[in-house]
Design an enzyme around this catalytic site. Structure first.
Site, mmCIF file in Angstrom:
data_model
loop_
_atom_site.group_PDB
_atom_site.id
_atom_site.type_symbol
_atom_site.label_atom_id
_atom_site.label_comp_id
_atom_site.label_asym_id
_atom_site.label_seq_id
_atom_site.Cartn_x
_atom_site.Cartn_y
_atom_site.Cartn_z
ATOM 1 N NE ARG A 1 -2.997 -0.091 3.195
ATOM 2 C CZ ARG A 1 -4.211 -0.573 2.961
ATOM 3 N NH1 ARG A 1 -5.092 0.159 2.309
ATOM 4 N NH2 ARG A 1 -4.554 -1.772 3.394
ATOM 5 C CB CYS B 1 -28.703 -4.334 -7.532
ATOM 6 S SG CYS B 1 -29.016 -3.666 -9.163
HETATM 7 C C1 LIG Z 1 -0.520 -7.900 1.952
HETATM 8 C C2 LIG Z 1 0.835 -8.291 2.368
HETATM 9 C C3 LIG Z 1 1.862 -7.351 2.350
HETATM 10 C C4 LIG Z 1 1.669 -5.894 1.985
HETATM 11 O O1 LIG Z 1 0.817 -5.232 2.865
HETATM 12 P P1 LIG Z 1 0.614 -3.639 2.684
HETATM 13 O O2 LIG Z 1 -0.283 -3.284 3.798
HETATM 14 O O3 LIG Z 1 -0.034 -3.448 1.359
HETATM 15 O O4 LIG Z 1 1.943 -3.011 2.769
HETATM 16 C C5 LIG Z 1 3.141 -7.779 2.671
HETATM 17 N N1 LIG Z 1 3.385 -9.061 3.008
HETATM 18 C C6 LIG Z 1 2.417 -9.992 3.042
HETATM 19 C C7 LIG Z 1 2.751 -11.389 3.409
HETATM 20 C C8 LIG Z 1 1.115 -9.643 2.722
HETATM 21 O O5 LIG Z 1 0.148 -10.559 2.764
#
Ligand SMILES: *Cc1c(COP(=O)(O)O)cnc(C)c1O
Length: 423
Positions: free
Chosen positions: A284, A350
């Protein structure tokens, strides 16, 4: 006023721009709903991590489930990133985008045998393994292929990341990781299997984390294990602290990536682990604030209890509000002089759960374009075709360049693989 999005600005003429490009013009040119991303924002976000890690052995593995579009992966591959993948499909995307399998870590609580074979053949850097049962299966598959699988164990540090329950992953009750008190036995088991080579340890405690403290707590728990495992004669090369750093959607104040990394490195040093290779898996925080979702106002439905602003984007384009009741900023692409009123911005699907923003103060008319902010992560990647809605197009702006990186899906694409029954 525009939280967290460094390349997004409203100029004096009232127009919202990304890297200088007028968003309303892009929306008219490519149609809506439309995701628009800033390449500079992605590059800046990854550079912040890399600068903070400079001089240390490290690898930033972009957690591509946040946004797996090929041109996004290409951008991070060019920046030197590895990738954190969670499926064989994601591995194919990495390779199609020019990424290097030797920089891929393969996470996920339920890998299939076929995915294990695919990743072994591609030569991924490491499997992040989450159970002893997975260790056994992976060893069998590696032996059958005449290979040795590099493994890291994902341990569950049992710390509260202080985030939404659906995106919290490091607590005892979560399905993820190996429990702290079972980890040493799992490492012993891994070291005894013929198809495996222990290379690291990893954790991932959740997403949209807005404080440093949970990371430090998790790191301490992980380092306790590293010390115990190495005392048992099993060497651990890298420490992977996962991803999860939050972004500003509204008034959150997450630590900056460089602050978070500096705190982690200081703790590693303080405990005598400064020599270790550090892996991070941000998703993210690399893409979230690099993107917006443009949408057109279709209908206004003022009412006595609630007034609805119905737009052409919906929960199938961006699930976060419906799924986590997430707050996403919504801004007009062009400011109107008229007085604003309070609207619930909703899609045409919907379902009453199909809302994008509640109680938003906006001056809008049908035909206006709106931008949902911070839509670069877990937007397109989580989109669906519910209500037989083709998925949005995607545009990447890069300085004075505008690239269409994904064409809008056509309805015919949606049922191309379906068959009528012959009676
Ligand atoms: C989703 C995930 C991330 C990344 O998470 P963010 O919140 O998008 O930074 C990193 N490592 C693992 C194992 C994940 O499942």
């Amino acid at each position: 006023m525009l939280p967290g999005a460094p390349h997004l600005a409203r100029t004096a003429d009232g127009r919202l721009r990304l890297e200088g490009h007028v968003l309303a013009d892009l929306g008219r040119r490519f149609g809506t709903p439309l995701f628009v991303y800033s390449r500079a924002a992605m590059r800046d976000a990854v550079a912040a991590y890399q600068r903070a890690l400079q001089g240390r052995p490290h690898l930033v593995c972009y957690a591509m489930k946040a946004n797996s579009s090929l041109a996004v992966l290409q951008t991070f591959a060019q920046a030197g990133c590895g990738f954190d993948i969670v499926s064989g499909g994601e591995l194919e995307r990495v390779l199609a985008a020019g990424g290097d399998a030797a920089k891929v870590v393969f996470s996920g609580v339920g890998k299939t045998r076929a995915e294990m074979r695919q990743a072994l053949q591609a030569g991924v850097r490491c499997f992040n393994v989450e159970s002893t049962s997975e260790l056994d299966t992976l060893s069998q598959e590696a032996v059958a292929l005449g290979r040795v699988a590099p493994v890291s164990l994902r341990v569950n540090p049992d710390v509260d990341a202080g985030t939404h329950p659906y995106i919290s992953t490091g607590l005892k009750g979560n399905k993820f990781g190996i429990a702290h008190d079972e980890a040493l036995a799992a490492y012993r088991h891994a070291a005894s299997l013929p198809g495996l080579r222990v290379v690291g340890i990893d954790c991932h405690i959740g997403s949209q984390i807005t404080q440093v403290a949970p990371y430090l707590d998790a790191l301490d728990r992980v380092l306790d294990l590293v010390e115990a495992v190495e005392a048992a004669g099993i060497a651990i090369h890298h420490v992977d602290v996962g991803g999860g750093l939050g972004i500003t959607y509204t008034d959150e104040t997450p630590p900056r990536a460089d602050e978070m990394v500096a705190a982690l490195l200081a703790r590693l040093d303080a405990r005598g682990h400064g020599h270790r290779e550090v892996l991070l898996e941000p998703g993210r925080s690399l893409v979230g604030n690099a993107g917006v979702l443009l949408m057109e106002v279709l209908v206004l439905k003022p009412g006595s209890a609630k007034s609805f602003c119905i737009v052409d984007a919906a929960m199938n384009d961006v699930m976060r509000p419906a799924m986590y009741e997430a707050w996403m900023g919504i801004e007009p692409c062009l400011l109107r002089a008229e007085t604003a009123r309070t609207w619930d911005v909703v899609g045409p699907i919907c379902e009453s759960g199909d809302w994008l923003g509640r109680d938003r103060t906006l001056a809008v008319q049908p035909g206006d374009l709106l931008a949902m902010l911070s839509a670069g992560a877990y937007g397109m990647a989580m989109s669906s075709n519910y209500n037989t809605r083709p998925r949005a197009a995607e545009v990447l702006v890069d300085g004075d360049q505008v690239h269409l990186i994904r064409e809008r899906e056509q309805v015919a694409d949606l049922f191309a693989h379906e068959r009528l029954v012959r009676d």
